[in-house]
Design a protein around this motif. Structure first.
Motif, PDB file in Angstrom:
ATOM      1  N   THR A 271       0.826  -1.213   0.000  1.00  0.00           N
ATOM      2  CA  THR A 271       0.000   0.000   0.000  1.00  0.00           C
ATOM      3  C   THR A 271       0.859   1.261   0.000  1.00  0.00           C
ATOM      4  O   THR A 271       2.002   1.244   0.464  1.00  0.00           O
ATOM      5  N   SER A 272       0.257   2.316  -0.541  1.00  0.00           N
ATOM      6  CA  SER A 272       0.947   3.609  -0.523  1.00  0.00           C
ATOM      7  C   SER A 272       0.529   4.408   0.712  1.00  0.00           C
ATOM      8  O   SER A 272       1.006   5.515   0.914  1.00  0.00           O
ATOM      9  N   GLU A 273      -0.378   3.849   1.508  1.00  0.00           N
ATOM     10  CA  GLU A 273      -0.817   4.542   2.718  1.00  0.00           C
ATOM     11  C   GLU A 273       0.144   4.208   3.870  1.00  0.00           C
ATOM     12  O   GLU A 273       0.088   3.112   4.440  1.00  0.00           O
ATOM     13  N   ALA A 274       1.005   5.151   4.174  1.00  0.00           N
ATOM     14  CA  ALA A 274       2.036   4.891   5.187  1.00  0.00           C
ATOM     15  C   ALA A 274       1.420   4.518   6.544  1.00  0.00           C
ATOM     16  O   ALA A 274       1.991   3.716   7.288  1.00  0.00           O
ATOM     17  N   THR A 275       0.242   5.064   6.827  1.00  0.00           N
ATOM     18  CA  THR A 275      -0.360   4.803   8.138  1.00  0.00           C
ATOM     19  C   THR A 275      -0.813   3.346   8.282  1.00  0.00           C
ATOM     20  O   THR A 275      -0.975   2.860   9.400  1.00  0.00           O
ATOM     21  N   GLN A 276      -1.052   2.671   7.164  1.00  0.00           N
ATOM     22  CA  GLN A 276      -1.548   1.292   7.238  1.00  0.00           C
ATOM     23  C   GLN A 276      -0.435   0.266   7.153  1.00  0.00           C
ATOM     24  O   GLN A 276      -0.670  -0.925   7.371  1.00  0.00           O
ATOM     25  N   LEU A 277       0.776   0.714   6.820  1.00  0.00           N
ATOM     26  CA  LEU A 277       1.895  -0.234   6.684  1.00  0.00           C
ATOM     27  C   LEU A 277       2.128  -1.052   7.959  1.00  0.00           C
ATOM     28  O   LEU A 277       2.329  -2.268   7.879  1.00  0.00           O
ATOM     29  N   PRO A 278       2.102  -0.417   9.154  1.00  0.00           N
ATOM     30  CA  PRO A 278       2.348  -1.219  10.369  1.00  0.00           C
ATOM     31  C   PRO A 278       1.357  -2.370  10.524  1.00  0.00           C
ATOM     32  O   PRO A 278       1.734  -3.452  10.963  1.00  0.00           O
ATOM     33  N   PHE A 279       0.100  -2.148  10.141  1.00  0.00           N
ATOM     34  CA  PHE A 279      -0.903  -3.203  10.293  1.00  0.00           C
ATOM     35  C   PHE A 279      -0.637  -4.351   9.325  1.00  0.00           C
ATOM     36  O   PHE A 279      -0.775  -5.518   9.685  1.00  0.00           O
ATOM     37  N   PHE A 280      -0.256  -4.013   8.107  1.00  0.00           N
ATOM     38  CA  PHE A 280       0.042  -5.064   7.133  1.00  0.00           C
ATOM     39  C   PHE A 280       1.320  -5.810   7.529  1.00  0.00           C
ATOM     40  O   PHE A 280       1.407  -7.027   7.390  1.00  0.00           O
ATOM     41  N   VAL A 281       2.302  -5.059   8.007  1.00  0.00           N
ATOM     42  CA  VAL A 281       3.555  -5.702   8.423  1.00  0.00           C
ATOM     43  C   VAL A 281       3.265  -6.691   9.564  1.00  0.00           C
ATOM     44  O   VAL A 281       3.785  -7.810   9.596  1.00  0.00           O
ATOM     45  N   ALA A 282       2.395  -6.277  10.486  1.00  0.00           N
ATOM     46  CA  ALA A 282       2.077  -7.152  11.631  1.00  0.00           C
ATOM     47  C   ALA A 282       1.224  -8.346  11.212  1.00  0.00           C
ATOM     48  O   ALA A 282       1.414  -9.451  11.713  1.00  0.00           O
ATOM     49  N   GLY A 283       0.310  -8.131  10.268  1.00  0.00           N
ATOM     50  CA  GLY A 283      -0.667  -9.168   9.978  1.00  0.00           C
ATOM     51  C   GLY A 283      -0.370 -10.057   8.788  1.00  0.00           C
ATOM     52  O   GLY A 283      -0.905 -11.167   8.704  1.00  0.00           O
ATOM     53  N   CYS A 284       0.467  -9.589   7.841  1.00  0.00           N
ATOM     54  CA  CYS A 284       0.673 -10.357   6.605  1.00  0.00           C
ATOM     55  C   CYS A 284       2.048 -11.036   6.573  1.00  0.00           C
ATOM     56  O   CYS A 284       2.950 -10.683   7.333  1.00  0.00           O
ATOM     57  N   ASP A 285       2.194 -11.966   5.624  1.00  0.00           N
ATOM     58  CA  ASP A 285       3.481 -12.660   5.501  1.00  0.00           C
ATOM     59  C   ASP A 285       4.501 -11.795   4.779  1.00  0.00           C
ATOM     60  O   ASP A 285       5.686 -11.814   5.104  1.00  0.00           O
ATOM     61  N   TYR A 286       4.059 -11.037   3.772  1.00  0.00           N
ATOM     62  CA  TYR A 286       4.963 -10.160   3.016  1.00  0.00           C
ATOM     63  C   TYR A 286       4.272  -8.818   2.798  1.00  0.00           C
ATOM     64  O   TYR A 286       3.066  -8.780   2.581  1.00  0.00           O
ATOM     65  N   THR A 287       5.064  -7.751   2.821  1.00  0.00           N
ATOM     66  CA  THR A 287       4.470  -6.420   2.591  1.00  0.00           C
ATOM     67  C   THR A 287       5.350  -5.599   1.650  1.00  0.00           C
ATOM     68  O   THR A 287       6.570  -5.537   1.828  1.00  0.00           O
ATOM     69  N   LEU A 288       4.702  -5.008   0.649  1.00  0.00           N
ATOM     70  CA  LEU A 288       5.396  -4.065  -0.238  1.00  0.00           C
ATOM     71  C   LEU A 288       5.289  -2.697   0.429  1.00  0.00           C
ATOM     72  O   LEU A 288       4.191  -2.195   0.646  1.00  0.00           O
ATOM     73  N   MET A 289       6.434  -2.109   0.744  1.00  0.00           N
ATOM     74  CA  MET A 289       6.429  -0.855   1.506  1.00  0.00           C
ATOM     75  C   MET A 289       6.429   0.352   0.560  1.00  0.00           C
ATOM     76  O   MET A 289       7.409   0.571  -0.146  1.00  0.00           O
ATOM     77  N   GLY A 290       5.357   1.098   0.552  1.00  0.00           N
ATOM     78  CA  GLY A 290       5.300   2.376  -0.175  1.00  0.00           C
ATOM     79  C   GLY A 290       5.702   2.268  -1.630  1.00  0.00           C
ATOM     80  O   GLY A 290       4.975   1.714  -2.460  1.00  0.00           O
ATOM     81  N   GLU A 291       6.907   2.769  -1.934  1.00  0.00           N
ATOM     82  CA  GLU A 291       7.344   2.864  -3.333  1.00  0.00           C
ATOM     83  C   GLU A 291       7.504   1.498  -3.994  1.00  0.00           C
ATOM     84  O   GLU A 291       7.460   1.396  -5.229  1.00  0.00           O
ATOM     85  N   GLU A 292       7.698   0.434  -3.194  1.00  0.00           N
ATOM     86  CA  GLU A 292       7.835  -0.910  -3.783  1.00  0.00           C
ATOM     87  C   GLU A 292       6.577  -1.304  -4.545  1.00  0.00           C
ATOM     88  O   GLU A 292       6.636  -2.066  -5.509  1.00  0.00           O
ATOM     89  N   LEU A 293       5.443  -0.767  -4.106  1.00  0.00           N
ATOM     90  CA  LEU A 293       4.178  -1.038  -4.791  1.00  0.00           C
ATOM     91  C   LEU A 293       4.240  -0.542  -6.237  1.00  0.00           C
ATOM     92  O   LEU A 293       3.766  -1.203  -7.153  1.00  0.00           O
TER      93      LEU A 293
END
Lengths: 285, 231, 427
Positions: C340-362
């Motif tokens: 996601t490009s929503e920086a505020t939601q990154l912590p939730f995805f990092v905590a809950g998912c197996d892999y996360t694309l951080m910001g610009e990686e999307l």
């Protein structure tokens, strides 16, 4: 400790329910002290000359009403106390009844004695679809998006908006925001390019997003219920008639928040204890 | 050509005009016009969505798929809400005595009732579920397993305590001149300095990503959203 | 502006007397325009030095006005001696030829302004027409003497907003770098992209779903196609769909916007065509649910609990639903990949998912997955933009430090002012 590793998450849900419900039912109150970011917003509204034009955008839906309605109420009350003229709007389709509720309960209810008149002391512009495009458009022409107010009266016929061409004719912008479109879009398309003073109220999740814009693009922020509680305390100190429990909704909600935070800390500790116990011998990898 | 090139040309022209309008004052009117066109088209999209929703659910009901009862409830709610809004059911008469002159959302109308007593509590309830999910995620995901995770854990403790009265009480013994070392003081520092630095870095990266992707859309390098199958 | 602190006491009394004289003269001179004085109330001192200039970088519809406040316009005077200002604009007759002016415009217009305000931008002007302004301070006793602009002011239309030159240059530099690297890549220059674990895992996730005989769930965010993150999410969808078509796995895409549904249908159809599996394409698996955030959340989480997808992909714009999706997906044992490009939601995805694309990686995902030279070139252009951002950040930090360390030294002050005011200020 095996029970911890296989703990059914419904027990966690029950604990959270109790942590939030009990302080609320027992009406526990905890003291609050305003922080500088909240005081920046308070002082700005306080220092504006009487009769200044303040735009308040209710950019949230009923789902986040519990978190944002107390700060919206506190800001509207402050504008009423200071006799500022308010231009109210929303960028969210389901935010329209929230604006109407603020008008009927606060402006026409609590402050009925002031005799504030629609069109002269406040204008409800209502909702327009288009999200951030609405901000972009009213930055140059208010009438291009809102030729009339919500009741259908042309803006030229209303004393408050007759002299307002666009956002630059307003003295302060306030966005109470729960997401998109909200604080970020007001910064990007209003406060930043037009150099206008902007204050925001935000949900706890959205608040960290606002910090990088302080102080140049944002003059202050009311972060979630805590921000609202601090604002209510500041308001109560300046206007003693507002230092009563009925006007301090957010202060009332801080006790459940305290217990919920403590529960989360306890759960993190328990989770780590469970992980430590189940870790195979040989140390941390 | 019709499926691919013309939509791309429309996107490229609209994007270029909006960029130009930012720098050329006399083009600002064009930007407003494009914005209004977008609103008109987005309004038509509501019809598209409504038709798709009705078709999907009717299909489920007619095929008696598992859970078709839920589809019936969805369809019924959709039609009732649409009906009471369109026909202004229960809308109080306006000053001229006409019911059609009042707003469909006027207090006391059926639509207002649905909003206040069905829609509002339902979505507030789903939003409130977050509190429970945050608790279960805290129990499951916050692990002390390496240096980064330890830092994250310590930060979470400080901010969780600093955002409540407990933080102030626990560090109340610290003198006023060292208030930066209390939980609320440390929270302010973390949010104002550490969080801001991180947020800014992420935001700059995202802004550059958005600029590059927008440019790819304008130049037609990325047309996957048009179904071209490339990138 | 604290005038009283600056004026010595003797001069202050002189200024007050002068103000009185001017008030009396102005009252007489203003004729019928000012309001009637109230007996027993003194008139406020007049404002000073009314200046009007063309508003820079606009369409010729605005004039900037400035004045110094009346000496009676001070917060410590209670009740206030100045209640506000009255600004009158008079449109002068058009000069024949060469003017865009519309002579049908109202001849005079009055603006009521609050106290404490020393500037105003009149945005209701006609380009090329000349205007004369008059200003009064308004008090409880009536209006002060009038002040006027020295001469007529004419707003002019500018073809380019000069205040945004710096921003235009930065935009040109970044876009130029993207185009230049894209062209270089097209000519065969090989480019290296670092490994992104989340993107590598996408194929494995679809493979796992195929083995388990369960569907893949793809959520392209909850925003419309005007969000670039949604466009990036749909680009990822086309690759996931291609893999799913290859493996003959089922892919389900509920959307929250009907335009996204149409774009997703097109993307998946294109992917199935590319994989030569057009017969397996099922448009009814890509459907619209609701524009309402939490109605959509209820549907998606309900679907997860009932159908138990083996792989969940979340790419695009997410808000409060991120944690609800991630926790529900976790509870049904799905492998989860988010971006996601929503920086505020990154912590939730990092905590809950197996892999996360951080910001610009999307935004880099499409280039990474296709490995097309022109897409990879755009990534290199993004990197050039980052280098520029770092250089500007370092320069700003060094200059701000220099200003603090050597407060009397002008060059760093001027350089910092140029950097923040001219180069970055217009954006």
């Amino acid at each position: 400790m095996a029970w911890l590793q296989t703990l059914d998450r419904r027990w966690i849900f029950l604990a959270m329910l109790l942590a939030v419900a009990l302080p609320q039912l027992l009406q526990v109150r905890v003291p609050e002290k305003p922080t500088p970011l909240v005081l920046n917003v308070f002082r700005k509204i306080e220092e504006l000359p009487e009769g200044s034009r303040v735009l308040i955008s209710f950019d949230y839906s009923p789902s986040s009403e519990g978190e944002l309605a107390p700060m919206a109420a506190a800001l509207v009350r402050h504008c009423c106390e200071k006799r500022h003229r308010m231009v109210l709007m929303t960028l969210w389709p389901d935010g329209k009844p929230l604006v109407e509720r603020a008008i009927s309960r606060i402006i026409e209810g609590e402050y009925a004695a002031l005799g504030l008149q629609a069109g002269r002391d406040y204008v409800n512009l209502g909702y327009r679809p288009g999200k951030e495009v609405v901000i972009k458009t009213i930055a140059t022409s208010l009438r291009a998006e809102f030729p009339t107010d919500d009741a259908g009266t042309p803006l030229d016929d209303l004393p408050l908006t007759a002299e307002v061409t666009n956002l630059q004719d307003l003295d302060l912008l306030i966005s109470i925001s729960a997401g998109f479109p909200g604080l970020k879009e007001w910064v990007q398309y209003a406060s930043s390019p037009l150099k206008l003073p902007l204050a925001v109220g935000a949900t706890a999740v959205q608040a960290p997003q606002a910090y990088p814009y302080i102080p140049r693009q944002l003059l202050g922020i009311l972060a979630a219920v805590k921000g609202a509680a601090e604002y209510e305390v500041a308001l109560g100190e300046r206007y003693p008639n507002l230092a009563i429990p009925e006007r301090q909704d957010a202060v009332r909600r801080m006790a459940p928040q305290l217990w919920a935070h403590l529960l989360i800390i306890a759960l993190i500790v328990l989770g780590n204890v469970a992980a430590l116990v189940s870790r195979p011998r040989g140390g941390v990898r | 050509m019709l499926r691919n090139t013309i939509p791309w040309l429309i996107a490229a022209c609209a994007g270029s005009v909006i960029i130009a309008a930012y720098f050329v004052p006399s083009a600002q009117g064009w930007q407003d016009t494009i914005g209004q066109w977008f609103e008109v088209l987005a309004s038509f999209a509501f019809v598209l969505g409504g038709v798709n929703l009705a078709m999907q659910n009717l299909q489920k009901i007619s095929a008696r798929e598992p859970g078709w009862g839920y589809a019936a409830v969805t369809l019924m709610s959709f039609l009732v809400t649409l009906g009471v809004g369109l026909f202004k059911v229960g809308v109080p008469a306006d000053s001229s005595g006409s019911r059609w002159g009042g707003s469909y959302q006027a207090e006391g109308s059926a639509f207002w009732w649905l909003y206040e007593y069905a829609y509002n509590p339902t979505i507030s309830t789903i939003f409130a579920l977050l509190a429970f999910y945050v608790a279960s995620a805290a129990f499951r995901a916050f692990r002390w397993k390496n240096t980064e995770a330890t830092l994250l854990l310590a930060t979470a403790f400080i901010v969780l305590l600093g955002r409540t009265y407990a933080g102030a009480v626990l560090t109340s013994a610290i003198p006023e001149e060292y208030s930066a070392f209390t939980f609320p003081g440390l929270t302010t520092l973390i949010m104002g300095v550490v969080n801001t630095a991180g947020q800014r870095a992420i935001m700059i990266g995202i802004a550059l990503g958005v600029a590059a992707t927008s440019l790819k859309v304008l130049l037609g390098i990325n047309r996957s959203y048009l179904g071209s199958g490339d990138g | 502006m604290n005038l009283l602190c600056r004026i010595p006491p003797r001069r202050y009394w002189f200024a007050v007397c002068l103000g009185w004289v001017l008030c009396c003269c102005g009252w007489g001179a203003a004729g019928a325009q000012p309001g009637e004085p109230v007996p027993g109330e003194s008139l406020p001192g007049p404002p000073g030095g009314l200046e009007g200039v063309d508003h820079p970088g606009d369409n010729g519809t605005a004039i900037d006005l400035r004045w110094s406040l009346s000496i009676d316009d001070r917060a410590e005077f209670k009740p206030r001696r100045v209640k506000g200002y009255r600004l009158e604009r008079r449109a002068l007759p058009s000069v024949a030829g060469g003017s865009e002016a519309d002579s049908s415009t109202d001849e005079t217009q009055v603006f009521e302004l609050p106290y404490g305000v020393g500037q105003f931008v009149d945005r209701q002007c006609v380009p090329g027409r000349s205007y004369q302004y008059r200003l009064w301070a308004v008090g409880p006793g009536g209006e002060s003497a009038v002040v006027e602009t020295a001469g007529p002011v004419t707003p002019r239309r500018q073809w380019f907003d000069g205040t945004r030159t710096g921003f235009a240059l930065l935009l040109l530099a970044i876009c130029g770098a993207v185009i230049w690297f894209t062209e270089r890549a097209k000519r065969g220059k090989s480019l290296h992209v670092r490994e992104i674990a989340a993107l590598r895992a996408m194929r494995e996730a679809v493979g796992r779903a195929t083995e388990m005989g369960r569907p893949c769930l793809f959520i392209p965010g909850i925003e419309d196609m005007n969000e670039i993150a949604t466009v990036a999410g749909v680009a990822i969808l086309s690759h996931v769909a291609e893999t799913a078509a290859d493996y003959q796995a089922e892919i389900v895409v509920p959307t929250t916007r009907s335009l996204v549904m149409t774009a997703a249908q097109e993307a998946v159809w294109g992917a199935y065509l590319k994989a030569d599996r057009a017969d397996d394409y099922r448009p009814d698996r890509i459907y619209y649910v609701s524009d309402e955030q939490f109605a959509y959340v209820a549907h998606v989480t309900g679907y997860m609990v009932r159908e138990k997808p083996a792989a969940c992909f979340y790419t695009g714009v997410f808000y409060a639903e991120s944690l609800i999706f991630a926790e529900t997906g976790n509870s049904v044992g799905a492998i989860q990949i988010a971006g996601t490009s929503e920086a505020t939601q990154l912590p939730f995805f990092v905590a809950g998912c197996d892999y996360t694309l951080m910001g610009e990686e999307l935004f880099a995902a499409s280039a990474y997955l296709t490995r097309e030279p022109q897409q990879l070139g755009s990534l290199k252009g993004q990197d050039a933009g980052k280098v520029l951002a770092v250089v500007l950040l370092l320069a700003g930090c060094l200059l701000a430090t220099a200003v603090e360390v050597w407060p009397g030294w002008d060059p760093p002050v001027n350089a910092l002012r140029w950097l923040t005011g001219r180069l970055l200020g217009g954006g």
